[in-house]
Design a protein around this motif. Sequence first.
Motif, PDB file in Angstrom:
ATOM      1  N   GLN A 190      74.439  44.465  31.139  1.00  0.00           N
ATOM      2  CA  GLN A 190      73.951  44.294  32.508  1.00  0.00           C
ATOM      3  C   GLN A 190      74.189  42.871  32.992  1.00  0.00           C
ATOM      4  O   GLN A 190      74.555  42.630  34.148  1.00  0.00           O
ATOM      5  CB  GLN A 190      72.459  44.612  32.595  1.00  0.00           C
ATOM      6  N   PHE A 248      56.688  53.665  31.528  1.00  0.00           N
ATOM      7  CA  PHE A 248      56.308  52.531  32.367  1.00  0.00           C
ATOM      8  C   PHE A 248      56.110  52.973  33.815  1.00  0.00           C
ATOM      9  O   PHE A 248      56.754  53.909  34.287  1.00  0.00           O
ATOM     10  CB  PHE A 248      57.406  51.465  32.368  1.00  0.00           C
ATOM     11  N   ILE A 279      71.857  46.770  25.828  1.00  0.00           N
ATOM     12  CA  ILE A 279      71.115  46.901  27.083  1.00  0.00           C
ATOM     13  C   ILE A 279      71.256  45.651  27.955  1.00  0.00           C
ATOM     14  O   ILE A 279      71.653  45.729  29.106  1.00  0.00           O
ATOM     15  CB  ILE A 279      69.604  47.150  26.811  1.00  0.00           C
ATOM     16  N   VAL A 294      60.546  49.483  23.014  1.00  0.00           N
ATOM     17  CA  VAL A 294      59.714  50.653  22.688  1.00  0.00           C
ATOM     18  C   VAL A 294      60.580  51.857  22.330  1.00  0.00           C
ATOM     19  O   VAL A 294      60.079  52.816  21.758  1.00  0.00           O
ATOM     20  CB  VAL A 294      58.719  51.060  23.805  1.00  0.00           C
ATOM     21  N   LEU A 308      56.420  55.067  25.226  1.00  0.00           N
ATOM     22  CA  LEU A 308      55.669  54.500  26.353  1.00  0.00           C
ATOM     23  C   LEU A 308      56.433  54.755  27.640  1.00  0.00           C
ATOM     24  O   LEU A 308      57.639  54.482  27.722  1.00  0.00           O
ATOM     25  CB  LEU A 308      55.469  52.989  26.151  1.00  0.00           C
ATOM     26  N   ALA A 347      61.708  48.227  27.547  1.00  0.00           N
ATOM     27  CA  ALA A 347      62.123  49.617  27.358  1.00  0.00           C
ATOM     28  C   ALA A 347      62.942  49.739  26.076  1.00  0.00           C
ATOM     29  O   ALA A 347      62.704  50.623  25.253  1.00  0.00           O
ATOM     30  CB  ALA A 347      62.932  50.094  28.559  1.00  0.00           C
ATOM     31  N   GLY A 360      61.529  44.190  31.962  1.00  0.00           N
ATOM     32  CA  GLY A 360      61.289  45.614  31.705  1.00  0.00           C
ATOM     33  C   GLY A 360      62.409  46.253  30.893  1.00  0.00           C
ATOM     34  O   GLY A 360      62.172  47.218  30.163  1.00  0.00           O
ATOM     35  N   GLN A 361      63.627  45.730  31.020  1.00  0.00           N
ATOM     36  CA  GLN A 361      64.739  46.275  30.248  1.00  0.00           C
ATOM     37  C   GLN A 361      64.575  45.958  28.762  1.00  0.00           C
ATOM     38  O   GLN A 361      64.820  46.791  27.904  1.00  0.00           O
ATOM     39  CB  GLN A 361      66.066  45.710  30.771  1.00  0.00           C
ATOM     40  N   LEU A 400      76.689  51.131  39.380  1.00  0.00           N
ATOM     41  CA  LEU A 400      75.520  51.145  38.479  1.00  0.00           C
ATOM     42  C   LEU A 400      74.588  52.293  38.836  1.00  0.00           C
ATOM     43  O   LEU A 400      74.194  52.436  39.952  1.00  0.00           O
ATOM     44  CB  LEU A 400      74.754  49.835  38.601  1.00  0.00           C
ATOM     45  N   ASN A 443      61.969  51.743  34.237  1.00  0.00           N
ATOM     46  CA  ASN A 443      62.804  50.921  33.339  1.00  0.00           C
ATOM     47  C   ASN A 443      63.927  51.694  32.678  1.00  0.00           C
ATOM     48  O   ASN A 443      64.233  51.475  31.501  1.00  0.00           O
ATOM     49  CB  ASN A 443      61.943  50.250  32.253  1.00  0.00           C
ATOM     50  N   LEU A 444      64.567  52.593  33.421  1.00  0.00           N
ATOM     51  CA  LEU A 444      65.785  53.210  32.890  1.00  0.00           C
ATOM     52  C   LEU A 444      66.863  52.140  32.797  1.00  0.00           C
ATOM     53  O   LEU A 444      66.823  51.148  33.520  1.00  0.00           O
ATOM     54  CB  LEU A 444      66.247  54.346  33.802  1.00  0.00           C
ATOM     55  N   TYR A 445      67.828  52.354  31.901  1.00  0.00           N
ATOM     56  CA  TYR A 445      68.948  51.425  31.802  1.00  0.00           C
ATOM     57  C   TYR A 445      69.904  51.703  32.957  1.00  0.00           C
ATOM     58  O   TYR A 445      70.501  52.784  33.017  1.00  0.00           O
ATOM     59  CB  TYR A 445      69.688  51.609  30.475  1.00  0.00           C
ATOM     60  N   PRO A 446      70.095  50.766  33.874  1.00  0.00           N
ATOM     61  CA  PRO A 446      70.865  51.072  35.087  1.00  0.00           C
ATOM     62  C   PRO A 446      72.370  51.152  34.865  1.00  0.00           C
ATOM     63  O   PRO A 446      73.072  51.721  35.687  1.00  0.00           O
ATOM     64  CB  PRO A 446      70.526  49.898  36.021  1.00  0.00           C
TER      65      PRO A 446
END
Lengths: 269, 217
Positions: free
Chosen positions: B140, A94, B136, B124, A92, B121, B117-118, B217, A98-101
């Motif tokens: 953070q 978005f 994840i 999924v 999916l 993501a 959203g994290q 970051l 929503n990348l992992y920062p």
Amino acid sequence: MDCPNAAASRGIISVKGLHKSYGGNAVLKGIDLDVKEGEVVSVIGPSGSGKSTLARCLCRLEGIDSGTVSLCGVEISSGSHGNGDIARMVGLIFQQFNLYPHISVRDNITLSPVRILGMSRGEANELASSLLARVGMSDKADARPRQLSGGQQQRVAIARALAMRPAIMLFDEPTSALDPELVGEVLDVMEQLADSGMTMLVITHEMSFAKDVSDRVIFMDDGVIVEQSPPAILFSNPQRARTRQFLQRLLPRPDGGSRTRTGDDIDGL
Amino acid sequence: MGFDFSLVTPRLGFFWAGTLVTIETSALSLLFGSILGVFIGVLRVAPVRPLRSLAACYIYVIRGTPTLTQLFFIYFGLPALGINLTAMASGIIGLSLNSAGYIGEIVRGGIEGVPVGQWEAARVLGLSYPGAMRFIVLPQALRAMLPAIGNEFVTLIKESSLLSTLAIAELTMAGQQVRSVTYASFETFIIVGAIYLLLTTLTSMALRQLEKRWDVL
Ligand SMILES: Nc1ncnc2c1ncn2[C@@H]1O[C@H](COP(=O)(O)OP(=O)(O)O)[C@@H](O)[C@H]1O
Ligand SMILES: [Mg+2]
């Protein structure tokens, strides 16, 4: 992943009688949908019509109230599959990327292949390199997401999803959060992906993409699929009044030229 | 009135020894408190209600009672249950459990501050809840929490002075000892205060460095 059972079933995506509500608010009111392997389907419709909810039900980000959702001939709504099983079937994309920062672009891509698919780090890095090349981001493997433009982030997000080798890719308004000048680069990557034979379901306001790239366009309104046909037919000769109404507000000339971007004009819809 | 530091300077060895004990107890309590605190914070948001309630209860008790009472309970109270700990062990365990409560609450806030959203993501992309938390969300959250954690570290260094009540020879206790033989109370506690200030300043600076490093970051 390839879908061994897909041929036997009605489609690589098969949805029957899907109902979904939040509290007392019915959002999806009986969706039936079959998508063939390699087919590219665009979903259009006004805001609030349930498009995102449908995409989220298709990758089990949302549970469903009744009906069935099958991917690759496997019913995923039964709840017996782990997140890893679903991710191998469907990716999916978005609106907000929503990348992992906190990790590099490369690590964004390799995390799931290493942790879920059990790939070695070397193998995963090679995979990341080839996927980044595919989306034109080879030079940014070591960058952090926030150093990238929105268009670049979305292309990385596509590479990240492809790293799980899904049979199906879902896109939920992938270009809606982008500055207009960055939309094209993401659509180009999506078009390449479509050409490569990926099964795609794309929720979009980009009528150019719907027209030029998809095999079928679905118009959704108020939780139901109102009408669906090949783009040439749906855009030039919509059968339902609601579809006509929606398209008239979008496109001054329904048979107008291709690659017209209309996303900006309809944000409020 | 004249201040005479020459009375206390021959006793600098006391201060030095006390400082080492303060560093040792604080560092160990920070370490154990942080590990336990992250654990408590993760439980505090767990998708399983009994675990959430347990963590909430822990934080409630720790934050709602004085640190000194907690230390006394462990050192003087637990022997009633047959648990006899040395003063040092009681002190380190007490401070660890105490800071874990505060850090747990900070961690909860940090986790809840990570955009949904994290989680989506990660999910999924195939990660389970624990996987998403570990790879994840928590990394953070910890970056975002560093300033608050830094404050908690500073607080803990200061609260380690309570260990003097268990007769542990940490910095404040060393001050008491020097004062009782020299009667130079003013000079003694100026020095003790200056050493605490140095320790807390160094800790803050170290954490700010870490913040800067992580901020790319
Ligand atoms: N998590 C949620 N909780 C409650 N209502 C929701 C939630 N997500 C979506 N909705 C509601 O469902 C309806 C359809 O939303 P959505 O699927 O996002 O539509 P679209 O993507 O077509 O704009 C909207 O009325 C929205 O308010
Ligand atoms: Mg939407």
